[in-house]
Structures are given as structure tokens and as C-alpha cells.
Design a protein around this motif. Structure first.
Motif, mmCIF file in Angstrom:
data_model
loop_
_atom_site.group_PDB
_atom_site.id
_atom_site.type_symbol
_atom_site.label_atom_id
_atom_site.label_comp_id
_atom_site.label_asym_id
_atom_site.label_seq_id
_atom_site.Cartn_x
_atom_site.Cartn_y
_atom_site.Cartn_z
ATOM 1 N N GLU A 227 -3.447 9.924 5.210
ATOM 2 C CA GLU A 227 -4.656 9.586 4.539
ATOM 3 C C GLU A 227 -4.863 8.368 4.238
ATOM 4 O O GLU A 227 -6.160 7.712 4.329
ATOM 5 N N GLU A 228 -3.948 7.593 3.706
ATOM 6 C CA GLU A 228 -4.039 6.108 3.282
ATOM 7 C C GLU A 228 -4.457 5.247 4.460
ATOM 8 O O GLU A 228 -5.179 4.351 4.415
ATOM 9 N N PHE A 229 -3.380 5.506 5.411
ATOM 10 C CA PHE A 229 -3.890 4.476 6.611
ATOM 11 C C PHE A 229 -4.347 5.060 7.759
ATOM 12 O O PHE A 229 -4.805 4.421 8.910
ATOM 13 N N ASP A 230 -4.979 6.400 7.749
ATOM 14 C CA ASP A 230 -5.806 6.942 9.016
ATOM 15 C C ASP A 230 -5.039 6.972 10.268
ATOM 16 O O ASP A 230 -5.513 6.598 11.290
ATOM 17 N N GLU B 26 4.646 8.224 -5.773
ATOM 18 C CA GLU B 26 4.087 9.586 -6.287
ATOM 19 C C GLU B 26 5.097 10.769 -6.021
ATOM 20 O O GLU B 26 5.037 11.515 -6.354
ATOM 21 N N LEU C 112 2.465 5.305 -2.906
ATOM 22 C CA LEU C 112 2.733 6.743 -2.376
ATOM 23 C C LEU C 112 4.176 7.093 -2.472
ATOM 24 O O LEU C 112 4.472 8.249 -2.910
ATOM 25 N N LEU D 284 0.436 11.671 2.771
ATOM 26 C CA LEU D 284 -0.124 10.640 2.071
ATOM 27 C C LEU D 284 -0.490 9.466 2.837
ATOM 28 O O LEU D 284 -1.542 8.886 2.899
ATOM 29 N N ILE D 285 0.457 9.153 3.848
ATOM 30 C CA ILE D 285 0.435 8.104 4.632
ATOM 31 C C ILE D 285 -0.638 8.172 5.571
ATOM 32 O O ILE D 285 -1.594 7.416 6.005
ATOM 33 N N LYS E 189 0.826 -1.189 -0.046
ATOM 34 C CA LYS E 189 0.090 -0.012 0.025
ATOM 35 C C LYS E 189 0.977 1.275 -0.211
ATOM 36 O O LYS E 189 0.526 2.242 -0.487
#
Length: 137
Positions: free
Chosen positions: A51-54, A16, A13, A48-49, A9
Motif C-alpha cells: 500500500e505504501e510503496f505501490d 505498526e 510500518l 502495508l508495504i 517510510k
């Protein structure tokens, strides 16, 4: 989540923010030295982390962790990390080869040592804390 699931996952990121190809990104890849990220890219990567992993990542999370463990509280002197700080960082960041955390290392150089594994294990710990479990990561 397993280390591999988090890595998979995290891969898009990292691509990007660095522009690296997937085959260039490995657990021991330094985001700055190996993948060409700049300081601002690490900040973007952290967002980004989150957002992706909350999860929440503090900008100086590893430094805070090391500073809390130092008895006399001296983390750096004139921009250079103290021996005590280096020892605590070795504990806080076991993913970084110990020879890179050497005397004379400047505080400003620490981000350049962060590799993908540091973030994978940080996410793993954060997710575990969030779920109320314990983690050895």
C-alpha cells in the motif's frame, strides 16, 4: 528512492506490526527475532508495504527466486533446505549474514531470518523495476 528514504517510510510500518520503538528498529534488525513479529505480522507488513510503496510482494518471493536458479530444482527435502538452496538464498538475500543460512536450516525457519534491510532493498528493486531502471540493490 534512496535506501535511507525507504527506511524512513518503512519505520512506521515496522512499528505498526511489531510494536517496537523507533530506536529498536535498525537495518539489521530481524523482524521476528529482534522485534517480536510473528508469521502473520510479516504478512501484514507485506500488505502495508504494498500500500505504501505501490509494489507487489509475493509471499514466497525469495524462495521462487532461489528455486529458479537451482539446476536440479530441489529446494528442500523433508522440510530442510538443500545446500544448493542455501547458496542461492545467500545470493538472493545478501542482507542476511551468511552464517545464518547454514546447513540444516528448515524452510519454515527462513522467515525468522528476514531483517529490515531485506525489505528496504526489495522495495528499492521493485521501485526501480517499476520505473524501468536497473538496480544493484
Amino acid at each position: 528512492m534512496t535506501e535511507q528514504e525507504i527506511f524512513e517510510k518503512l519505520l512506521p510500518l515496522a512499528r505498526e506490526v511489531t510494536g517496537a520503538r523507533p530506536e529498536q528498529i535498525e537495518m539489521d534488525s530481524s523482524l521476528m527475532m529482534d522485534l517480536g513479529a510473528e508469521s502473520i505480522d510479516l504478512l501484514d507488513f507485506s500488505f502495508l508495504i504494498e500500500e505504501e510503496f505501490d509494489v507487489t510482494i509475493e509471499a514466497d518471493e525469495f524462495e521462487q527466486q532461489a528455486t529458479r536458479r537451482i539446476d536440479n530444482g530441489v529446494y528442500e527435502k523433508d522440510g530442510v533446505l538443500t545446500d544448493e538452496a542455501l547458496e542461492e538464498l545467500k545470493k538472493a538475500l545478501p542482507e542476511i549474514p551468511p552464517q545464518q543460512l547454514k546447513p540444516g536450516l528448515k524452510k519454515i525457519e527462513l522467515p525468522s531470518l528476514l531483517n529490515v534491510a531485506v525489505f528496504v532493498h526489495l522495495i528499492q528493486r521493485k521501485l526501480c523495476e517499476k520505473s524501468g531502471g536497473n538496480s544493484n540493490a
